[in-house]
Design an enzyme around this catalytic site. Structure first.
Site, PDB file in Angstrom:
ATOM      1  N   VAL A 173       0.784  -1.259   0.168  1.00 22.19           N
ATOM      2  CA  VAL A 173       0.275  -0.341   0.026  1.00 22.19           C
ATOM      3  C   VAL A 173       0.431   1.142   0.266  1.00 22.19           C
ATOM      4  O   VAL A 173       0.277   2.474  -0.801  1.00 22.19           O
ATOM      5  CB  VAL A 173      -0.803   0.159   1.312  1.00 22.19           C
ATOM      6  CG1 VAL A 173      -1.757   1.165   1.655  1.00 22.19           C
ATOM      7  CG2 VAL A 173      -1.899  -0.821   1.305  1.00 22.19           C
ATOM      8  N   GLU A 174       2.478   1.003   1.011  1.00 20.29           N
ATOM      9  CA  GLU A 174       2.712   2.500   0.436  1.00 20.29           C
ATOM     10  C   GLU A 174       3.797   2.977  -0.203  1.00 20.29           C
ATOM     11  O   GLU A 174       3.493   3.931  -1.697  1.00 20.29           O
ATOM     12  CB  GLU A 174       3.663   2.365   2.075  1.00 20.29           C
ATOM     13  CG  GLU A 174       2.949   2.531   3.121  1.00 20.29           C
ATOM     14  CD  GLU A 174       3.570   2.409   4.436  1.00 20.29           C
ATOM     15  OE1 GLU A 174       4.600   2.102   4.349  1.00 20.29           O
ATOM     16  OE2 GLU A 174       2.732   2.936   5.277  1.00 20.29           O
TER      17      GLU A 174
END
Ligand code: HEC
Ligand code: HEC
Ligand code: HEC
Length: 508
Positions: A281-282
C-alpha cells in the site's frame, strides 16, 4: 533498554531513573519499616530509591508482578480485593524490564501518585494499618517534582545544557553505530552515511512507481508528517493512491521511541525503514527479493556508486545498507531549542505565564506519566482508555487493530498503543492513531477525559494546549514551522562539518 536511548537523550532523567529503578524489584524493604525515619531526599538518586522503598512496602500487594490475593478477604470485601488487583494490574505492573515501558515512565507514574496522594486506595489503607502515605512519602516527590527543576528531571532539554549548536550537531551526527567502528575516516563515513541516508529518504526509486519517497508521507516541512488522516501510497487498481490504515506519526525525534510504530512491531529505526518499501500500500513492493530491483535502480545513480562503497566498503547496495543509512539520517532529525527547551535552560521569559500554568497542569494531572522523557512520549505502550471508554476513537477506531496486541497477539495488550511524542505536536495534526481529530485543543480535551481523573475546564484545556505549542523546536537552527523544502533537501555538506579535518570525498 538503555541501548535504545541515544546519548542526547541520556539526560538527568535517564540517570535518575535507571539508577533508581533498576533496583525496583531488588530493593525490598520490610513492610514494617517506618518511612518517618527517612530523611527528605537530597539527591535525585535518593528520591528514586525512596520512591522504590515506598512502592515495595505500600503498593506491591496490588501492583507487584505477583499481587497478594486472599480468597477469604476477597469474599469479605465483596470482591473489592479482586477488582482492586485487576484495576492495579491493568494500570501499572511493577516490572522493570517489561519491554513496554521505560524506567523513566515507571518512575514518573510513582512520583505522580505520591505527589497527588491518590494511591494507595483509601479502603486498602483502612484495613492495612501502616500503608497510608506519610507526609515524608509525599515530601519525597513534592520536593523533586514541581516547577522547572521537576521538568528538567522528567524531560531534560533535547540539547544537553552547555552544548553549543555546533557541538550539538557534531554530537548528533556522530551517534554510535554498529556498522562503522571509529577509525581515522570515521568522521567522513558518519557524515557520508547521513548524507546517503538523506538522499535515500527523498528517493522515489524505493517505490514501484518511482513516485513515492519516505518524504511523501513524512514531510520535514510539515512536522515530519503528511498532515493527512491516512497516508497516500502508490496507486491501486483504480488509479487512485491507496490509503494506509493508520495515521503517520512524525519522524522527528523518532529515535527516542522505545520501539517504532503504533503497535511496536519494529524494534528500531533501521528495522522500521525496511517496512515501507515492501508495503504494497505504501511504496508498492511486497517481497524481500524486490530489494534487488530497488538496488539495481539505485546503482544507476553515480553518487550512490561513490557513496555506498565509501560508507559500506564492499557490502554493496542491499536492504541492510539502505536501511542503515536511512536510520543514520533519521537519527539527525532531532529538534532542540523549543520555547520549552529554552525555559528548561534557564530563560524564564521563553514561555508565557499561560504556558507555565499549562506545564504545571501537565505534571499535576498526570499527562507526564505517559508523555515522558526528553521527547514527551514514545517511552511506553499505554491503554488509550485508562479512565473512560473509547470516546476518542468513536470515529475511526477499529477494535483490536493497530495496537500492541496486533503485534504481540496478547489479549491484555488490546487497546494499548505506543504513546506518541509531543515535541512539535502543534504541527502534526490530525491526531491519534485514527487521525480523526483535527484540532489540538480537542485532542487535549479528549486526553483529559480518557486518560486522567480530572474533568477538563476550558481554562485547563487552553493552558495545556498553549504549553504544547511551546514544543515547536528547530531543525538546522530553523524553527520547524519556518522550514522550506530548500532547507531540508539533501545537500553535500561534509566540508561544513564543525572541526572537520578529513578531506571530503568527492561526490560528483
Ligand atoms: C488495594 C490495591 C492498590 C494498592 C495497595 C495501590 N494501588 Fe495503585 N492502583 C490501584 C487501582 C485499582 C488502580 C486503577 C485506578 C483507576 O483506574 O482509577 C491503580 C492505579 C495506579 C496507577 C495508575 C495511574 C492512576 O493514577 O490511575 C499508579 C501509577 C499507581 N496505582 C501507583 C500506586 C502506588 C505508587 C501505590 C503505593 C503507594 C499504589 N498504587 C497502591 C490499586 C492499588
Ligand atoms: C505511504 C506513506 C508512507 C511512506 C511512503 C512511509 N511512511 Fe513511515 N509511516 C507511515 C505510517 C502510516 C506509519 C504508521 C504505521 C503504523 O504504526 O502501523 C509510519 C511510521 C513510520 C515510523 C514510526 C514512527 C513512530 O512514531 O512509531 C517511522 C520512523 C517512519 N514511518 C519512517 C519512514 C521511512 C524512513 C520511510 C521511507 C523508507 C517511510 N516512513 C515511508 C506512512 C508512510
Ligand atoms: C495513560 C497514558 C496517557 C496519559 C495519562 C495521557 N496520554 Fe496523551 N496519549 C496517550 C496515548 C496512548 C496516545 C495515542 C492515542 C491514540 O492514538 O489512539 C496519546 C495521544 C495524545 C495526543 C495526540 C498526539 C498525536 O500526535 O496524535 C495528545 C495531544 C496528548 N496525548 C496529550 C495529552 C495530555 C495533554 C494529557 C494530560 C491531560 C495526556 N495526553 C495524558 C497516552 C496518555
Amino acid at each position: 533498554m538503555s541501548k535504545k536511548i541515544t546519548p542526547y537523550l541520556q539526560g538527568i532523567s535517564a540517570a535518575v531513573v535507571l539508577i533508581g529503578l533498576s533496583g525496583v524489584a531488588a530493593a525490598i524493604l520490610s513492610p514494617s519499616e517506618s518511612h518517618e525515619s527517612l530523611p527528605v531526599p537530597q539527591t535525585p538518586e535518593q528520591a528514586a530509591n525512596m520512591a522504590n522503598a515506598v512502592m515495595q512496602s505500600k503498593c506491591a500487594d496490588c501492583h507487584g508482578e505477583k499481587p497478594w490475593f486472599n480468597g477469604w478477604i476477597n469474599l469479605f470485601s465483596l470482591g473489592q480485593m479482586k477488582r482492586d488487583i485487576e484495576g492495579a494490574q491493568r494500570a501499572f505492573v511493577m516490572k522493570p524490564d517489561s519491554g513496554i515501558r521505560s524506567a523513566n515512565v515507571d518512575f514518573l507514574k510513582i512520583a505522580q501518585v505520591l505527589r497527588t496522594r491518590s494511591m494507595p486506595p483509601a479502603l486498602y489503607t483502612m484495613v492495612h494499618p501502616g500503608t497510608a502515605l506519610t507526609l515524608n512519602d509525599v515530601a519525597i516527590m513534592s520536593h523533586y517534582y514541581s516547577g522547572r527543576e521537576a521538568m528538567k528531571r522528567a524531560f531534560a532539554p533535547i540539547r544537553p545544557a552547555g552544548m553549543t549548536q555546533d557541538e550539538f550537531t557534531a554530537y548528533v551526527w556522530n551517534m554510535p553505530d554498529s556498522t562503522t567502528p571509529p577509525d581515522q575516516h570515521a568522521l567522513a563515513k558518519a557524515w557520508g552515511k547521513v548524507y546517503l541516508g538523506h538522499r535515500l529518504y527523498y528517493d522515489t526509486r524505493l517505490s514501484t512507481t518511482n513516485e513515492v519517497s519516505c518524504a511523501s508521507c513524512h514531510d520535514l516541512t510539515r512536522g515530519g508528517t503528511d498532515n493527512l488522516p491516512k497516508s497516500e501510497g502508490v496507486p491501486g487498481p483504480d488509479g487512485k493512491p491507496q490509503l494506509g490504515g493508520v495515521n503517520a506519526p512524525t519522524v522527528y525525534n523518532a529515535e527516542g521511541n522505545i520501539r517504532q510504530f503504533w503497535d511496536g512491531r519494529a524494534a528500531n529505526l533501521q528495522e522500521q525503514a525496511g517496512g515501507p518499501p515492501l508495503n504494497p500500500v505504501e511504496m508498492g513492493y511486497s517481497h524481500p527479493e524486490d530489494w534487488k530491483e530497488i538496488a539495481s535502480k539505485l546503482a544507476k545513480d553515480k553518487e550512490y556508486r561513490i557513496l555506498f562503497p565509501l560508507v559500506y566498503g564492499d557490502k554493496g547496495i542491499t536492504a541492510e545498507t539502505i536501511t542503515d543509512a536511512i536510520a543514520a539520517f533519521e537519527r539527525t532529525l532531532v529538534t532542540p531549542d523549543s520555547a520549552f527547551d529554552r525555559y528548561l535552560g534557564g530563560d524564564d521569559k521563553a514561555m508565557t505565564e499561560q504556558q507555565k500554568a499549562g506545564m504545571e497542569a501537565f505534571l499535576t494531572y498526570g499527562c507526564a506519566t505517559c508523555h515522558a522523557g526528553p521527547t514527551l512520549g514514545g517511552q511506553s505502550f499505554e491503554y488509550i482508555n485508562t479512565h473512560s471508554p473509547l470516546r476518542a476513537h468513536a470515529k475511526g477506531y477499529q477494535e483490536g487493530a493497530f495496537g500492541l496486541n496486533d503485534f504481540t497477539k496478547k489479549e491484555e495488550h488490546k487497546d494499548m498503543f505506543r504513546v506518541p511524542n509531543l515535541r512539535n505536536v502543534a504541527l502534526t495534526a490530525p491526531y491519534f492513531h485514527t487521525g480523526t481529530v483535527n484540532n489540538l485543543e480537542e485532542a487535549v480535551r479528549i486526553m483529559f477525559e480518557t486518560q486522567t481523573r480530572k474533568a477538563p475546564t476550558d481554562e485547563l484545556v487552553a493552558d495545556v494546549t498553549s504549553f504544547l505549542q511551546a514544543q515547536t523546536g528547530c531543525y538546522k537552527g530553523i524553527p520547524l514551522d519556518k522550514l522550506t523544502q530548500k532547507d531540508v533537501a539533501p545537500e553535500f555538506v561534509l566540508d561544513q562539518m564543525p572541526g572537520n579535518t578529513v578531506e571530503p570525498a568527492k561526490a560528483e
